[in-house]
Design a protein around this motif. Structure first.
Motif, PDB file in Angstrom:
ATOM      1  N   GLN A  28      -5.230  -3.990  14.483  1.00 57.65           N
ATOM      2  CA  GLN A  28      -4.615  -2.993  13.611  1.00 57.65           C
ATOM      3  C   GLN A  28      -3.871  -3.649  12.447  1.00 57.65           C
ATOM      4  OE1 GLN A  28      -4.514   0.528  16.929  1.00 57.65           O
ATOM      5  NE2 GLN A  28      -2.647  -0.608  16.627  1.00 57.65           N
ATOM      6  N   LYS A  29      -3.271  -4.793  12.701  1.00 60.29           N
ATOM      7  CA  LYS A  29      -2.624  -5.557  11.618  1.00 60.29           C
ATOM      8  C   LYS A  29      -3.658  -5.909  10.551  1.00 60.29           C
ATOM      9  CE  LYS A  29       1.500  -8.192  12.881  1.00 60.29           C
ATOM     10  NZ  LYS A  29       2.358  -7.429  11.986  1.00 60.29           N
ATOM     11  N   ARG A  30      -4.808  -6.386  11.027  1.00 63.63           N
ATOM     12  CA  ARG A  30      -5.884  -6.807  10.129  1.00 63.63           C
ATOM     13  C   ARG A  30      -6.386  -5.629   9.278  1.00 63.63           C
ATOM     14  NH1 ARG A  30     -10.224  -9.140  13.886  1.00 63.63           N
ATOM     15  NH2 ARG A  30      -8.844 -10.851  14.444  1.00 63.63           N
ATOM     16  N   ILE A  31      -6.621  -4.509   9.903  1.00 63.12           N
ATOM     17  CA  ILE A  31      -7.154  -3.343   9.174  1.00 63.12           C
ATOM     18  C   ILE A  31      -6.121  -2.841   8.162  1.00 63.12           C
ATOM     19  CG2 ILE A  31      -7.916  -0.942   9.382  1.00 63.12           C
ATOM     20  CD1 ILE A  31      -8.907  -1.700  12.233  1.00 63.12           C
ATOM     21  N   LEU A  32      -4.888  -2.699   8.614  1.00 62.90           N
ATOM     22  CA  LEU A  32      -3.875  -2.093   7.743  1.00 62.90           C
ATOM     23  C   LEU A  32      -3.489  -3.011   6.580  1.00 62.90           C
ATOM     24  CD1 LEU A  32      -1.803  -0.286  10.485  1.00 62.90           C
ATOM     25  CD2 LEU A  32      -3.316   0.756   8.786  1.00 62.90           C
ATOM     26  N   ALA A  33      -3.664  -4.311   6.764  1.00 59.48           N
ATOM     27  CA  ALA A  33      -3.378  -5.256   5.669  1.00 59.48           C
ATOM     28  C   ALA A  33      -4.284  -4.963   4.472  1.00 59.48           C
ATOM     29  CB  ALA A  33      -3.565  -6.692   6.148  1.00 59.48           C
ATOM     30  N   LYS A  34      -5.486  -4.490   4.740  1.00 57.60           N
ATOM     31  CA  LYS A  34      -6.417  -4.165   3.638  1.00 57.60           C
ATOM     32  C   LYS A  34      -5.880  -3.019   2.776  1.00 57.60           C
ATOM     33  CE  LYS A  34     -10.165  -3.459   6.156  1.00 57.60           C
ATOM     34  NZ  LYS A  34     -11.547  -3.105   6.453  1.00 57.60           N
ATOM     35  N   TYR A  35      -4.989  -2.225   3.371  1.00 66.28           N
ATOM     36  CA  TYR A  35      -4.395  -1.093   2.659  1.00 66.28           C
ATOM     37  C   TYR A  35      -2.942  -1.401   2.263  1.00 66.28           C
ATOM     38  CZ  TYR A  35      -8.547   1.141   4.533  1.00 66.28           C
ATOM     39  OH  TYR A  35      -9.855   1.438   4.834  1.00 66.28           O
ATOM     40  N   ASN A  36      -2.630  -2.707   2.278  1.00 71.25           N
ATOM     41  CA  ASN A  36      -1.271  -3.163   1.938  1.00 71.25           C
ATOM     42  C   ASN A  36      -0.186  -2.528   2.802  1.00 71.25           C
ATOM     43  OD1 ASN A  36      -2.057  -4.907  -0.171  1.00 71.25           O
ATOM     44  ND2 ASN A  36      -2.420  -3.091  -1.453  1.00 71.25           N
ATOM     45  N   ARG A  37      -0.503  -2.356   4.054  1.00 71.14           N
ATOM     46  CA  ARG A  37       0.490  -1.797   4.979  1.00 71.14           C
ATOM     47  C   ARG A  37       0.730  -2.818   6.097  1.00 71.14           C
ATOM     48  NH1 ARG A  37      -0.437   1.707   1.511  1.00 71.14           N
ATOM     49  NH2 ARG A  37      -0.056   3.951   1.800  1.00 71.14           N
ATOM     50  N   ILE A  58      -1.367   9.056  14.181  1.00 74.95           N
ATOM     51  CA  ILE A  58       0.027   8.626  13.986  1.00 74.95           C
ATOM     52  C   ILE A  58       0.076   7.534  12.909  1.00 74.95           C
ATOM     53  CG2 ILE A  58       1.963   7.400  15.074  1.00 74.95           C
ATOM     54  CD1 ILE A  58       1.187   8.934  17.703  1.00 74.95           C
ATOM     55  N   ALA A  59      -0.846   6.562  12.988  1.00 70.40           N
ATOM     56  CA  ALA A  59      -0.857   5.455  12.016  1.00 70.40           C
ATOM     57  C   ALA A  59      -1.057   5.991  10.599  1.00 70.40           C
ATOM     58  CB  ALA A  59      -1.958   4.456  12.365  1.00 70.40           C
ATOM     59  N   VAL A  60      -2.038   6.853  10.431  1.00 73.12           N
ATOM     60  CA  VAL A  60      -2.345   7.386   9.094  1.00 73.12           C
ATOM     61  C   VAL A  60      -1.150   8.162   8.535  1.00 73.12           C
ATOM     62  CG1 VAL A  60      -3.792   9.052   7.837  1.00 73.12           C
ATOM     63  CG2 VAL A  60      -4.842   7.409   9.424  1.00 73.12           C
ATOM     64  N   LYS A  61      -0.530   8.966   9.387  1.00 73.12           N
ATOM     65  CA  LYS A  61       0.589   9.790   8.942  1.00 73.12           C
ATOM     66  C   LYS A  61       1.827   8.934   8.626  1.00 73.12           C
ATOM     67  CE  LYS A  61       2.967  14.055  10.118  1.00 73.12           C
ATOM     68  NZ  LYS A  61       4.278  13.851  10.734  1.00 73.12           N
ATOM     69  N   GLU A  62       2.194   8.069   9.567  1.00 70.33           N
ATOM     70  CA  GLU A  62       3.412   7.262   9.387  1.00 70.33           C
ATOM     71  C   GLU A  62       3.317   6.350   8.172  1.00 70.33           C
ATOM     72  OE1 GLU A  62       6.305   6.828  11.541  1.00 70.33           O
ATOM     73  OE2 GLU A  62       5.723   8.749  12.410  1.00 70.33           O
ATOM     74  N   LEU A  63       2.096   5.854   7.882  1.00 71.48           N
ATOM     75  CA  LEU A  63       1.932   4.918   6.763  1.00 71.48           C
ATOM     76  C   LEU A  63       1.490   5.634   5.484  1.00 71.48           C
ATOM     77  CD1 LEU A  63       0.252   1.979   8.727  1.00 71.48           C
ATOM     78  CD2 LEU A  63       2.620   2.130   7.953  1.00 71.48           C
ATOM     79  N   GLN A  64       1.473   6.949   5.563  1.00 73.43           N
ATOM     80  CA  GLN A  64       1.103   7.785   4.401  1.00 73.43           C
ATOM     81  C   GLN A  64      -0.205   7.310   3.778  1.00 73.43           C
ATOM     82  OE1 GLN A  64       4.786   7.435   2.204  1.00 73.43           O
ATOM     83  NE2 GLN A  64       5.666   9.151   3.305  1.00 73.43           N
ATOM     84  N   LEU A  65      -1.209   7.226   4.630  1.00 70.98           N
ATOM     85  CA  LEU A  65      -2.520   6.750   4.174  1.00 70.98           C
ATOM     86  C   LEU A  65      -3.491   7.892   3.899  1.00 70.98           C
ATOM     87  CD1 LEU A  65      -2.906   3.628   6.477  1.00 70.98           C
ATOM     88  CD2 LEU A  65      -3.020   3.620   3.974  1.00 70.98           C
ATOM     89  N   GLU A  66      -2.998   9.129   3.988  1.00 71.70           N
ATOM     90  CA  GLU A  66      -3.865  10.270   3.713  1.00 71.70           C
ATOM     91  C   GLU A  66      -4.496  10.105   2.327  1.00 71.70           C
ATOM     92  OE1 GLU A  66      -0.602  10.685   4.534  1.00 71.70           O
ATOM     93  OE2 GLU A  66      -0.437  12.065   6.251  1.00 71.70           O
ATOM     94  N   GLN A  68      -6.616   7.829   1.586  1.00 73.17           N
ATOM     95  CA  GLN A  68      -7.184   6.468   1.541  1.00 73.17           C
ATOM     96  C   GLN A  68      -7.951   6.118   2.792  1.00 73.17           C
ATOM     97  OE1 GLN A  68      -4.581   3.179   0.089  1.00 73.17           O
ATOM     98  NE2 GLN A  68      -3.008   4.742   0.149  1.00 73.17           N
ATOM     99  N   LEU A  69      -7.468   6.639   3.910  1.00 71.09           N
ATOM    100  CA  LEU A  69      -8.056   6.284   5.208  1.00 71.09           C
ATOM    101  C   LEU A  69      -7.872   7.465   6.157  1.00 71.09           C
ATOM    102  CD1 LEU A  69      -9.133   3.960   7.130  1.00 71.09           C
ATOM    103  CD2 LEU A  69      -6.739   3.444   7.616  1.00 71.09           C
ATOM    104  N   THR A  70      -8.974   7.889   6.769  1.00 72.69           N
ATOM    105  CA  THR A  70      -8.841   8.963   7.755  1.00 72.69           C
ATOM    106  C   THR A  70      -8.643   8.333   9.130  1.00 72.69           C
ATOM    107  OG1 THR A  70     -11.196   9.034   8.259  1.00 72.69           O
ATOM    108  CG2 THR A  70     -10.431  10.460   6.455  1.00 72.69           C
ATOM    109  N   ALA A  71      -8.131   9.129  10.054  1.00 70.37           N
ATOM    110  CA  ALA A  71      -7.936   8.624  11.424  1.00 70.37           C
ATOM    111  C   ALA A  71      -9.283   8.188  12.008  1.00 70.37           C
ATOM    112  CB  ALA A  71      -7.299   9.708  12.287  1.00 70.37           C
ATOM    113  N   GLU A  72     -10.326   8.945  11.699  1.00 69.84           N
ATOM    114  CA  GLU A  72     -11.662   8.630  12.226  1.00 69.84           C
ATOM    115  C   GLU A  72     -12.163   7.289  11.680  1.00 69.84           C
ATOM    116  OE1 GLU A  72     -10.670  11.562  11.089  1.00 69.84           O
ATOM    117  OE2 GLU A  72     -10.883  12.843  12.858  1.00 69.84           O
TER     118      GLU A  72
END
Ligand SMILES: O=P(O)(O)OC[C@@H](O)CO
Ligand SMILES: [Mg+2]
Length: 229
Positions: A28-37, A58-66, A68-72
């Protein structure tokens, strides 16, 4: 209530019996780093113990990635990488000793995990014999409401005929939502949280009946369970 007379023991799996939580963290660290999170322990504490889609949401919502990235999509990326890691999963300290001890003394033991059955299969690749000792395994895909709802633990207990009194069931959990689920089921809960979690928020264990640093510290006797030799 005391004295405690436990008749059935229910185990969580990820982060309690199996050392899989680090895999989720790395990926998850690796994936979210691509989105600067950053994937922090604060976020992890909310996701761990949840069913996959709920955790991703939860990840998408907390990091406000709506947008840019869907939960799916997050799950799809996660799956690819997790699939390579899960077959190497190791047991956590004390897990094998406790499971074998209870089995040897004919204490009914089962598993209630939020993991779905395909993940269960790959995570237990190296531990099929140990997992065959459990009376049954309840996986996340068998229940509708994930932890912190009590469903996983009530379903696991309900597979015994007759079903045990929840007051005589002891749950082992590592995650805050898992501990809350066990308590919502009216069961006893021994929590074995990750130390990072406790450092971050000492109140994450609030509600647990006992908190341990590892399963190696568990003493069965106060629970009415047979002592270790
Ligand atoms: O319920 P457990 O076995 O901890 O599974 C949760 C796991 O899928 C991620 O934290
Ligand atoms: Mg867990």
């Amino acid at each position: 209530m005391s004295p405690k007379q436990i008749s059935h023991v229910i185990f969580d799996m990820d982060g309690l019996l199996l050392d899989t939580e680090n895999f989720y963290t790395i990926v998850q660290k690796r994936i979210l780093a691509k989105y600067n999170r950053d994937f922090t322990w604060e976020l992890k504490s909310k996701m761990m113990g949840q069913k996959a889609l709920a955790a991703a949401q939860i990840a998408v919502k907390e990091l406000q990635l709506e947008g840019q990235l869907t939960a799916e999509d997050f799950l799809r990326q996660r799956e690819e990488q997790l699939d390579a890691l899960f077959p190497t999963t190791q047991l956590l300290p004390g897990a094998e000793r406790l499971v074998r001890h209870l089995k040897q003394h004919n204490i009914p033991i089962c598993v209630a995990t939020s993991s779905h059955s395909r993940h269960f299969d790959s995570k237990t690749t190296l531990h099929k014999q140990l997992f065959s000792l459990f009376d049954h395994i309840v996986t996340g895909d068998q229940i509708v409401r994930g932890k912190p709802a009590p469903d996983a633990f009530l379903t696991a207990a309900g597979q015994y005929k007759p079903a045990p009194d929840p007051q005589k069931c002891l749950v082992f959990e590592d995650a805050p939502v898992g501990m809350q689920a066990a308590k919502a089921a009216g069961m006893w809960c021994v929590m074995v949280p990750a130390q990072e979690l406790v450092k971050l928020d000492g109140s994450c264990t609030k509600g647990a009946d006992l908190v341990l640093g590892s399963l190696l510290e568990f003493d069965p006797t106060p629970w009415g369970l047979p002592p270790f030799p």
